[in-house]
Design an enzyme around this catalytic site. Structure first.
Site, PDB file in Angstrom:
ATOM      1  N   HIS A 214       0.840  -1.195   0.000  1.00  0.00           N
ATOM      2  CA  HIS A 214       0.000   0.000   0.000  1.00  0.00           C
ATOM      3  C   HIS A 214       0.874   1.243   0.000  1.00  0.00           C
ATOM      4  CE1 HIS A 214       0.863  -0.932   4.230  1.00  0.00           C
ATOM      5  NE2 HIS A 214       0.804   0.381   4.460  1.00  0.00           N
TER       6      HIS A 214
ATOM      7  N   CYS B 164       2.080   3.613  12.003  1.00  0.00           N
ATOM      8  CA  CYS B 164       3.000   3.122  10.980  1.00  0.00           C
ATOM      9  C   CYS B 164       3.287   4.252  10.001  1.00  0.00           C
ATOM     10  CB  CYS B 164       2.423   1.901  10.261  1.00  0.00           C
ATOM     11  SG  CYS B 164       0.989   2.253   9.219  1.00  0.00           S
TER      12      CYS B 164
END
Length: 699
Positions: A65, A210
């Site tokens: 992603h 993250c």
């Protein structure tokens, strides 16, 4: 969610043999639907994200992603591989691959949906249903959470990603610490040994984050919450993702027995969690071994291990807390800019000072080192250092303005803030112009953000609309409206400083010394320091500006050096811990780190702070009277060779240190032990306590 994935974005027979090939195959489907405009550019962004950390997860899942400027709208593509593809997961290849593509300016609603999907990947019923899906339409419907997909053969996973009408539910609840709490019942807690002596479950607060803030952040949260339920503990997660974050209630944090940080980017406002048993790991550990982390934090709590405190969060991270008054917020906004500006001041100032020290005072007339640089000549190196320092100083006002705006409006404030700061430099409005530009930029962006924008435009707001409109408004105001008056005020202040002499200069030195020692690195201290550095933030500062800089640094060295001396000459007046801190204070004071005196001021503020202020005022006044000058904005005794009248400068520091030391020793010596009678006796309990703690009992 219905527009993020369709059957055309599903490949149930993915034949790729590598993660790069898998990403390309799924990305080509996005290109064919117009969701991605540049295949190679998008794949480069995917690879860059993959290089930060592998995206393979236990359970046969791969989630490549990224955010990319080549993505037109948030899109999800799904592939199922019979052979499996290695995405770096510890348990082997992945057979379920989700390619998540988010535009660079994706709005919170879309990111929240993708985050909800990430949470669902931790649900075994959901992944099992995808493995058994017979056609692309069924798989897409399962991912969307369509009710039609809930057949006996492919049961709908509980909580599937269907809430397009309530997109913020999952992450917001997790962040706020309400619906995301994983609470064990009394029975479970007792059976699992998770209750404390009072019978309540063990309580944990966690933070997950993250680099991209789309997938791993929320998967770690889901995994920790599930493990918390199984362990019978109360576990609340704050997800710091791309859709922003909602701070956990301070009462929830205060009641927690332990803390888990599962993150690959810095935890925002980390100091909120100081003083508790803490486990600090990467975000994938939160996904792959949550039960171990819970067990580890409970073990640390049982041993009584707590964090001694974390580095303070930056002013940017602390601004805007609920309930703060405007004055408090304004102070934090200004301190935000100053905190980011100071490293530029230190680097640039020291480089310029070294250039003068090596090449003499004519180094500012040297030609550009681009045109003339001789490796073996000291003058060339001096010119190089000087010119690098001048470039560094050129960033001061833009950085000040940019991060004031950042403190007010977060990232959208950076562009207009920097633009306004650069305009302030261009029109010679100086630091006053930078302050005004930063406040204007932050205010303009905050105003724009309050406007109700159509959903179709939200994706381009952060990257196009807000920077364009806010920069134009701030530029107009700085060039046409407020710039000239501010530049005139800046010139007036400079002329006033240049005209200081005699008693006026001495009084100013005393005032700056008082300010430097009032709060030891706090806002008042920073105001005095910024005032001084503003004067030398040019390639050829005035003599008065260099005198002010010398006085400020000298006064700032006094408190820690005085505390170090006091603990040496009268150690019995201090605790063992303070005597140990006194040893470190020698180095901190010599390095111009005023914060070295904070432990002493915190323990005995009514004696230490006034004593420090008197000594600082003496040093500041003497430094100005002696005519000491300083081109470097930092460095302590290590930049003495760069000081004008260095011997007298050191005498000024020594005088202030001696005054503060004498006052502290006298004031501490005058206090009477608690419990002392009129006859001079001391209560046995007080004496015993004082002996036990090795600390005088203060009156």
């Amino acid at each position: 969610m219905s527009d993020m994935i369709t059957a055309d974005l599903v490949d149930l027979d993915l034949s790729a043999d590598s993660k790069e090939a898998a990403a390309r195959a799924l990305a080509e489907r996005m290109v064919s639907l117009g969701r991605v405009t540049d295949l190679e550019g998008f794949l480069a962004d995917v690879a860059a994200r993959e290089a930060q950390m592998p995206t393979g997860l236990d359970g046969g899942i791969g989630i490549p992603h990224c955010r990319s400027a080549h993505v037109t709208e948030p899109t999800l593509a799904f592939g199922r591989s019979a052979a499996g593809i290695d995405f770096g997961a510890p348990d082997g290849p992945a057979d379920l691959i989700f390619l998540i593509a988010a535009p660079a300016g994706a709005d919170d609603a879309h990111l929240t949906i993708l985050s909800a999907l990430a949470r669902q990947l931790m649900n075994s019923e959901f992944t099992d249903a995808l493995r058994s899906a017979g056609d692309a339409e069924t798989a897409a419907a399962l991912i969307r959470g369509d009710e039609a997909a809930a057949t006996p053969a492919t049961p709908r996973a509980e909580g599937a990603v269907s809430a397009s009408q309530n997109t913020a539910a999952a992450p917001a609840a997790a962040s706020a610490g309400t619906a995301a709490a994983s609470t064990g019942t009394g029975t479970d807690a007792g059976a699992g040994g998770s209750s404390d002596a009072a019978g309540r479950p063990f309580r944990i607060v966690a933070v997950t984050s993250c680099p991209t803030g789309i997938a791993h952040t929320y998967m770690a949260a889901e995994s920790l919450e599930n493990a918390g339920r199984e362990a019978g503990v109360e576990l609340v997660v704050e997800t710091q993702g791309s859709a922003g974050f909602t701070r956990l209630d301070p009462e929830v944090i205060a009641a927690a027995d332990g803390v888990i940080f599962a993150h690959d980017v810095p935890v925002r406002e980390k100091d909120r969690f100081a003083g508790k048993p803490t486990v600090d790991v990467g975000v994938k550990a939160g996904i792959n071994r949550p039960a171990e982390l819970i067990g580890e934090v409970r073990e640390r709590a049982a041993r009584g291990e707590v964090t001694s405190g974390s580095a303070p969060s930056t002013p940017v991270e602390r601004v805007g807390d609920a309930g703060e008054g405007y004055g408090t917020k304004l102070r934090k906004w200004l301190m935000s800019g100053v905190s980011y500006m100071v490293p530029f001041v230190a680097a640039g100032g020291l480089l310029i000072a070294l250039g003068f020290a090596i090449g003499g005072y004519k180094v500012n007339k040297a030609p550009s080192v681009m045109d003339h640089f001789v490796w073996t000549q000291g003058d060339s190196w001096a010119a190089l250092l000087f010119q690098i320092g001048v470039v560094s100083f050129g960033f001061l006002v833009p950085v000040l303005a940019g991060y004031i705006a950042y403190g007010m409006a977060d990232r959208p404030g950076l562009v207009p803030g920097f633009v306004g700061g650069m305009i302030a430099s261009t029109i010679n409005a100086g630091f006053l112009g930078g302050l005004v530009a930063g406040l204007l930029a932050g205010g303009v962006v905050m105003g724009i953000q309050k406007i109700n924008i159509p959903a179709a435009l939200r994706g381009i707001m952060p990257v196009v609309v807000i920077p364009l409109i806010s920069s134009a408004i701030v530029g107009f105001l700085m060039f046409v409206v407020v710039g000239k008056p501010i530049a005139s005020a800046q010139k007036g202040m400079t002329d006033w400083l240049n005209g200081l002499s005699g008693s006026n200069a001495v009084l100013l030195g005393a005032l700056l010394g008082l300010m430097m020692c009032f709060d030891l690195g706090g806002p008042v201290n920073k105001v005095a320091y910024t005032f001084a550095t503003a004067g030398i933030a040019v390639s050829n500062p005035s003599d008065s500006a260099m005198k002010i800089m010398a006085a400020v640094m000298a006064a700032g060295m006094v408190p820690p050096l005085a505390m170090a001396l006091a603990t040496t000459v009268r150690g019995k007046l201090f605790t063992q811990t303070e005597r140990e801190n006194g040893k470190a204070a020698w180095v901190l004071g010599a390095s111009f780190i005023s914060e070295g005196a904070i432990p002493f001021a915190a323990a005995d503020p009514l004696r230490v702070i006034p004593s420090s202020m008197v000594g600082g005022a003496v040093t500041g006044a003497l430094s100005m009277a002696f005519g000491a000058t300083l081109r470097a904005p930092h460095g302590g005794i290590f930049v003495v060779p760069l000081i004008g009248n260095p011997f007298l400068y050191l005498i000024a520091i020594a005088a202030g240190v001696c005054v503060t030391t004498a006052l502290v020793v006298v004031l501490k010596g005058l206090r009477k032990p608690a419990g002392q009678s009129a006859a001079g006796g001391t209560a046995p309990g007080a004496a015993a306590a004082a002996k036990e703690d090795r600390q005088p009992v203060a009156a």
